[in-house]
Design a protein around this motif. Structure first.
Motif, PDB file in Angstrom:
ATOM      1  N   ALA A   8      13.255  -3.136  12.466  1.00  0.00           N
ATOM      2  CA  ALA A   8      13.026  -2.351  11.246  1.00  0.00           C
ATOM      3  C   ALA A   8      12.280  -1.083  11.629  1.00  0.00           C
ATOM      4  O   ALA A   8      11.098  -1.120  11.972  1.00  0.00           O
ATOM      5  N   ASP A  10      10.550   1.267  10.337  1.00  0.00           N
ATOM      6  CA  ASP A  10       9.811   1.715   9.152  1.00  0.00           C
ATOM      7  C   ASP A  10       8.883   2.857   9.524  1.00  0.00           C
ATOM      8  O   ASP A  10       7.658   2.717   9.531  1.00  0.00           O
ATOM      9  N   LYS A  32      17.269  -1.031  11.825  1.00  0.00           N
ATOM     10  CA  LYS A  32      17.356  -0.975  10.360  1.00  0.00           C
ATOM     11  C   LYS A  32      16.696   0.314   9.890  1.00  0.00           C
ATOM     12  O   LYS A  32      15.565   0.610  10.261  1.00  0.00           O
ATOM     13  N   LYS A  61      19.530  -1.011  -0.572  1.00  0.00           N
ATOM     14  CA  LYS A  61      19.466  -1.936  -1.721  1.00  0.00           C
ATOM     15  C   LYS A  61      19.973  -1.294  -3.020  1.00  0.00           C
ATOM     16  O   LYS A  61      19.235  -1.149  -4.006  1.00  0.00           O
ATOM     17  N   THR A 119      11.551 -11.256  -1.830  1.00  0.00           N
ATOM     18  CA  THR A 119      10.525 -12.260  -1.507  1.00  0.00           C
ATOM     19  C   THR A 119       9.181 -11.904  -2.155  1.00  0.00           C
ATOM     20  O   THR A 119       8.285 -12.730  -2.214  1.00  0.00           O
ATOM     21  N   VAL A 156      20.501 -11.155   2.538  1.00  0.00           N
ATOM     22  CA  VAL A 156      19.182 -11.039   3.157  1.00  0.00           C
ATOM     23  C   VAL A 156      18.363 -12.155   2.533  1.00  0.00           C
ATOM     24  O   VAL A 156      18.361 -12.297   1.311  1.00  0.00           O
ATOM     25  N   PRO A 178      14.218 -11.406   7.461  1.00  0.00           N
ATOM     26  CA  PRO A 178      12.931 -10.843   7.872  1.00  0.00           C
ATOM     27  C   PRO A 178      11.865 -11.954   7.861  1.00  0.00           C
ATOM     28  O   PRO A 178      12.195 -13.114   7.638  1.00  0.00           O
ATOM     29  N   ARG A 181       7.858 -14.081  13.085  1.00  0.00           N
ATOM     30  CA  ARG A 181       6.666 -13.789  13.883  1.00  0.00           C
ATOM     31  C   ARG A 181       6.589 -14.738  15.075  1.00  0.00           C
ATOM     32  O   ARG A 181       7.008 -15.881  14.960  1.00  0.00           O
ATOM     33  N   GLN A 190       3.152 -10.780   5.591  1.00  0.00           N
ATOM     34  CA  GLN A 190       4.262 -11.711   5.326  1.00  0.00           C
ATOM     35  C   GLN A 190       3.660 -13.074   5.005  1.00  0.00           C
ATOM     36  O   GLN A 190       2.792 -13.556   5.715  1.00  0.00           O
ATOM     37  N   VAL A 208      15.307  -9.669  11.274  1.00  0.00           N
ATOM     38  CA  VAL A 208      14.841  -8.285  11.122  1.00  0.00           C
ATOM     39  C   VAL A 208      13.349  -8.276  11.433  1.00  0.00           C
ATOM     40  O   VAL A 208      12.570  -8.947  10.761  1.00  0.00           O
ATOM     41  N   VAL A 209      12.961  -7.539  12.468  1.00  0.00           N
ATOM     42  CA  VAL A 209      11.567  -7.543  12.900  1.00  0.00           C
ATOM     43  C   VAL A 209      11.028  -6.119  12.911  1.00  0.00           C
ATOM     44  O   VAL A 209      11.652  -5.227  13.503  1.00  0.00           O
ATOM     45  N   GLY A 210       9.899  -5.912  12.235  1.00  0.00           N
ATOM     46  CA  GLY A 210       9.281  -4.589  12.211  1.00  0.00           C
ATOM     47  C   GLY A 210       8.043  -4.543  13.075  1.00  0.00           C
ATOM     48  O   GLY A 210       8.119  -4.424  14.302  1.00  0.00           O
ATOM     49  N   ARG A 211       6.887  -4.698  12.430  1.00  0.00           N
ATOM     50  CA  ARG A 211       5.607  -4.470  13.104  1.00  0.00           C
ATOM     51  C   ARG A 211       5.355  -5.268  14.383  1.00  0.00           C
ATOM     52  O   ARG A 211       4.745  -4.713  15.301  1.00  0.00           O
ATOM     53  N   PRO A 212       5.819  -6.522  14.481  1.00  0.00           N
ATOM     54  CA  PRO A 212       5.564  -7.207  15.771  1.00  0.00           C
ATOM     55  C   PRO A 212       6.190  -6.469  16.958  1.00  0.00           C
ATOM     56  O   PRO A 212       5.787  -6.660  18.094  1.00  0.00           O
TER      57      PRO A 212
HETATM   58  O1  C5P Z   1       7.007  -5.466   9.839  1.00  0.00           O
HETATM   59  P1  C5P Z   1       7.831  -6.619   9.351  1.00  0.00           P
HETATM   60  O2  C5P Z   1       8.400  -7.471  10.491  1.00  0.00           O
HETATM   61  O3  C5P Z   1       7.113  -7.466   8.318  1.00  0.00           O
HETATM   62  O4  C5P Z   1       9.077  -5.910   8.660  1.00  0.00           O
HETATM   63  C1  C5P Z   1      10.057  -6.622   7.969  1.00  0.00           C
HETATM   64  C2  C5P Z   1      11.085  -5.677   7.419  1.00  0.00           C
HETATM   65  O5  C5P Z   1      11.975  -6.405   6.591  1.00  0.00           O
HETATM   66  C3  C5P Z   1      10.530  -4.561   6.543  1.00  0.00           C
HETATM   67  O6  C5P Z   1      11.381  -3.416   6.698  1.00  0.00           O
HETATM   68  C4  C5P Z   1      10.617  -5.117   5.147  1.00  0.00           C
HETATM   69  O7  C5P Z   1      10.745  -4.119   4.173  1.00  0.00           O
HETATM   70  C5  C5P Z   1      11.909  -5.932   5.257  1.00  0.00           C
HETATM   71  N1  C5P Z   1      12.026  -7.015   4.282  1.00  0.00           N
HETATM   72  C6  C5P Z   1      11.102  -8.047   4.177  1.00  0.00           C
HETATM   73  N2  C5P Z   1      11.281  -9.043   3.246  1.00  0.00           N
HETATM   74  C7  C5P Z   1      12.349  -9.005   2.438  1.00  0.00           C
HETATM   75  C8  C5P Z   1      13.283  -7.984   2.529  1.00  0.00           C
HETATM   76  C9  C5P Z   1      13.092  -6.984   3.472  1.00  0.00           C
HETATM   77  O8  C5P Z   1      10.131  -8.096   4.922  1.00  0.00           O
HETATM   78  N3  C5P Z   1      12.521  -9.999   1.578  1.00  0.00           N
END
Ligand code: C5P
Length: 232
Positions: A8, A10, A32, A61, A119, A156, A178, A181, A190, A208-212
């Motif tokens: 992700a 972001d 993403k 979305k 979520t 999703v 998403p 972790r 989360q 889908v992984v962002g901050r980690p």
């Molecule tokens: O940083 P992190 O791993 O929490 O990022 C998760 C990504 O997935 C973010 O872009 C967040 O907006 C997205 N997302 C989520 N939960 C959802 C739908 C999308 O965390 N239900």
């Protein structure tokens, strides 16, 4: 497409995104692009990442009247992204229109997946704000079935829902999850998380992984660890 880790991105600007992705020299990760980056940089950032060889999940979305969504999806399809999404709450008719818009003259199209209930929505807000009185897990499965009925490719969802979605909609119906972790990692904001190994076991197709990864000291090493633990 097989199992994969989607990063992700972001970030608030193209500059930050490209500086981050420049660290990946061997592999071109699946990325993403969400609302923040897309609204800041527009279609140019999609074209640039595509040109650099990344697969792209464009997470915008969509949710509007069927005709508007159909036309918007046709524009996104021209950007040649790999996955698009919309809100299943827009109805089956909206999802069918989206699919029509997305399908190119030669019959090809990006994958289309649906958000069921966000979520961030819980039973209380769904009941009180939206006046949906059924249990939330039933609502999520009903929306997933609606997406399947409309011809979409998947949803999703939380990794905790992925197994049930496959039971209800079939194992070929994609689950993009998403909230993943490492067991020894930071959970952040989360609430309901799973490790990549658990997500693999339960049958998530994409995580889908962002901050980690984006906030890791060594993002490339973190990405490769996610790949090892999820894809194997
Ligand atoms: O940083 P992190 O791993 O929490 O990022 C998760 C990504 O997935 C973010 O872009 C967040 O907006 C997205 N997302 C989520 N939960 C959802 C739908 C999308 O965390 N239900």
């Amino acid at each position: 497409m097989g199992k994969d880790v989607i990063i992700a991105c972001d970030f608030a600007s193209a500059e930050q995104t490209l500086a981050f992705l420049d660290r990946f020299t061997d592999k071109k990760p699946f990325v993403k692009i969400g609302m923040e980056l897309f609204y800041a940089e527009g279609p140019a950032i999609v074209r640039e990442l595509k040109k650099r060889g990344h697969k792209i999940f464009l997470d915008l979305k969509l949710h509007d009247i069927p005709n508007t969504v159909k036309k918007a999806m046709a524009v996104l399809s021209n950007l040649d992204v790999d996955i698009c999404n919309l809100h299943a709450g827009g109805t089956v008719a909206m999802m069918q229109a989206a699919l029509e818009g997305l399908t190119r003259a030669d019959g090809t199209r990006p994958l289309l997946i649906a958000v069921t209930q966000l979520t961030s929505t819980d039973q209380q807000s769904m009941t009180e704000d939206l006046l949906i009185r059924e249990p939330i897990d039933q609502v999520v499965m009903h929306y997933a079935l609606n997406a399947k009925k409309a011809g979409l490719d998947g949803v999703v969802c939380s990794p905790l829902e992925a197994g049930k979605v496959h039971e209800v909609c079939g194992k070929n119906f994609l689950t993009v999850t998403p909230g993943v972790r490492f067991a020894d990692g930071d959970v952040g904001d989360q609430k309901r998380v799973m490790t990549p190994e658990e997500a693999k076991k339960i049958g998530s197709d994409y995580i889908v992984v962002g901050r980690p990864i984006t906030a890791a000291q060594d993002p490339v090493a973190a990405y490769e660890r996610f790949l090892r633990e999820f894809v194997g």
